[in-house]
Design a protein around this motif. Structure first.
Motif, PDB file in Angstrom:
ATOM      1  N   MET A   1       5.000   1.239   6.000  1.00 54.00           N
ATOM      2  CA  MET A   1       4.798   2.541   6.631  1.00 54.00           C
ATOM      3  C   MET A   1       4.632   2.416   8.139  1.00 54.00           C
ATOM      4  O   MET A   1       4.953   3.343   8.888  1.00 54.00           O
ATOM      5  CB  MET A   1       3.567   3.229   6.035  1.00 54.00           C
TER       6      MET A   1
ATOM      7  N   THR B   1       3.200   8.959   4.902  1.00 53.49           N
ATOM      8  CA  THR B   1       4.499   8.994   4.241  1.00 53.49           C
ATOM      9  C   THR B   1       4.551  10.151   3.252  1.00 53.49           C
ATOM     10  O   THR B   1       3.641  10.315   2.432  1.00 53.49           O
ATOM     11  CB  THR B   1       4.778   7.666   3.517  1.00 53.49           C
TER      12      THR B   1
ATOM     13  N   THR C   1       8.318   9.335   6.946  1.00 55.83           N
ATOM     14  CA  THR C   1       7.041   8.886   7.506  1.00 55.83           C
ATOM     15  C   THR C   1       6.885   9.424   8.912  1.00 55.83           C
ATOM     16  O   THR C   1       7.808   9.340   9.720  1.00 55.83           O
ATOM     17  CB  THR C   1       6.957   7.350   7.525  1.00 55.83           C
TER      18      THR C   1
ATOM     19  N   ARG D   1      11.637   4.638   8.400  1.00 53.94           N
ATOM     20  CA  ARG D   1      10.747   5.796   8.301  1.00 53.94           C
ATOM     21  C   ARG D   1      11.418   6.996   7.647  1.00 53.94           C
ATOM     22  O   ARG D   1      10.729   7.833   7.062  1.00 53.94           O
ATOM     23  CB  ARG D   1      10.246   6.201   9.703  1.00 53.94           C
TER      24      ARG D   1
END
Length: 331
Positions: free
Chosen positions: A59, A96, A78, A67
């Motif tokens: 993450m 996320t 994310t 992401r």
């Protein structure tokens, strides 16, 4: 900690946790909220939705491809959020969002106030407008943006207060004023770091929403046009707040340059005072040096008023350059 939210009897409510996989098969949940989850909780959600939840290290990757991507029929998005926004040192935190069909999964490792605000509002109003996980996600993003707007408003007021202290503050001795300006530089540095975090978060939110608008198919339970308008509204809010944050950042840079300029002026004023003082005392020093020479043929040494004459001459020679400097406006 794992919390599961679902619609039961047309109401948005918190579901008691037993076995997420079985419950998902019987009655799909709207939202799985994983807050600093244990490995067991992650495994339960993965088994219920048949997907792989990214780890905390994954993450925190800054690559755009790490992401925003799609995998196993789910969209992984994310964004960078901020916690401890009521203090002077906010903490960056990746969040996320995993959207799989009508179900949303959020993974975070710090408690964020917008999440609590959204949950309180949705549970209190029975969540009539939250029919899918996408609706919940957009509601969470709106809560985050509202929080950012409040923070930017507070920062703007604080920066205005600093500006007032710099340009319209009370007069003080040079040494104290210089110390005050040094404290202002420290404050501006803190506000600048704060704004940098806010701008980074807003940029990530704007990319998040743009990716969702372009790549994610909306469920058929709500009209596509209505969802599209909501997504555009959230994206526009994020961009406008980013522009406002950039304006405040530019204002901080201006105040920082102005503060450094004022400190230089104060230091130059001190140097000017010493320079004028040294020039003023040069003629009296010359007179005292002349009458300090031990020569016999100096008629003033035999005068009864020789000493007052020498003292008066030194005072006169000191006053003349001082009055000249004052007339020219140098002191």
């Amino acid at each position: 900690m794992l919390q599961i939210y679902a619609r039961q009897a047309d109401r948005f409510c918190l579901r008691e946790i037993s076995n997420p996989a079985i419950e998902q098969a019987i009655s799909p949940a709207l939202w799985y909220d994983l807050l600093s989850p244990t490995p067991e909780e992650v495994n339960e959600v993965e088994a219920a939705l048949h997907l792989s939840i990214p780890s905390r290290e994954e993450m925190e990757d800054i690559e755009l491809s790490a992401r925003l991507y799609q995998e196993d029929g789910a969209a992984f998005m994310t964004m960078t959020a901020l916690t401890n926004l009521d203090g002077d040192e906010p903490t960056k935190m990746p969040i996320t969002f995993i959207l799989r069909g009508p179900t949303l999964v959020t993974v975070r490792y710090a408690d964020a106030k917008p999440f609590a605000t959204f949950c309180h509002r949705a549970l209190r109003s029975n969540g009539h407008s939250y029919e899918t996980g996408e609706d919940v996600m957009l509601g969470l993003i709106e809560a985050v943006i509202d929080r950012m707007a409040d923070v930017l408003e507070r920062l703007g007021n604080e920066i205005d207060g600093i500006s007032h202290a710099i340009f319209r503050g009370k007069k003080a001795p040079s040494a104290r004023k210089t110390r005050n300006l040094e404290a202002v530089i420290d404050q501006l540095g803190r506000k600048g770091d704060f704004l940098s975090g806010v701008r980074e978060s807003l940029v990530s939110i704007a990319r998040f929403v743009a990716y969702h608008a372009a790549a994610v198919e909306h469920p058929d339970r709500r009209p596509y046009k209505e969802v599209r308008q909501l997504v555009k509204l959230v994206q526009r809010d994020a961009v406008s707040l980013g522009d406002h944050a950039a304006f405040l950042s530019g204002k901080i840079n201006f105040l920082l340059d102005a503060t450094l300029g004022l400190i230089n002026l104060e230091q130059n004023q001190i140097i000017k005072i010493f320079t004028v003082a040294s020039v003023v005392f040069l003629p009296p020093t010359l007179v005292a040096s002349a009458y300090g020479m031990n020569f016999e043929l100096m008629p003033e040494l035999q005068w009864q008023l020789g000493y007052p004459y020498a003292v008066g001459l030194m005072i006169f020679s000191a006053l003349m350059p001082f009055l000249y400097f004052k007339r020219r406006g140098w002191v």
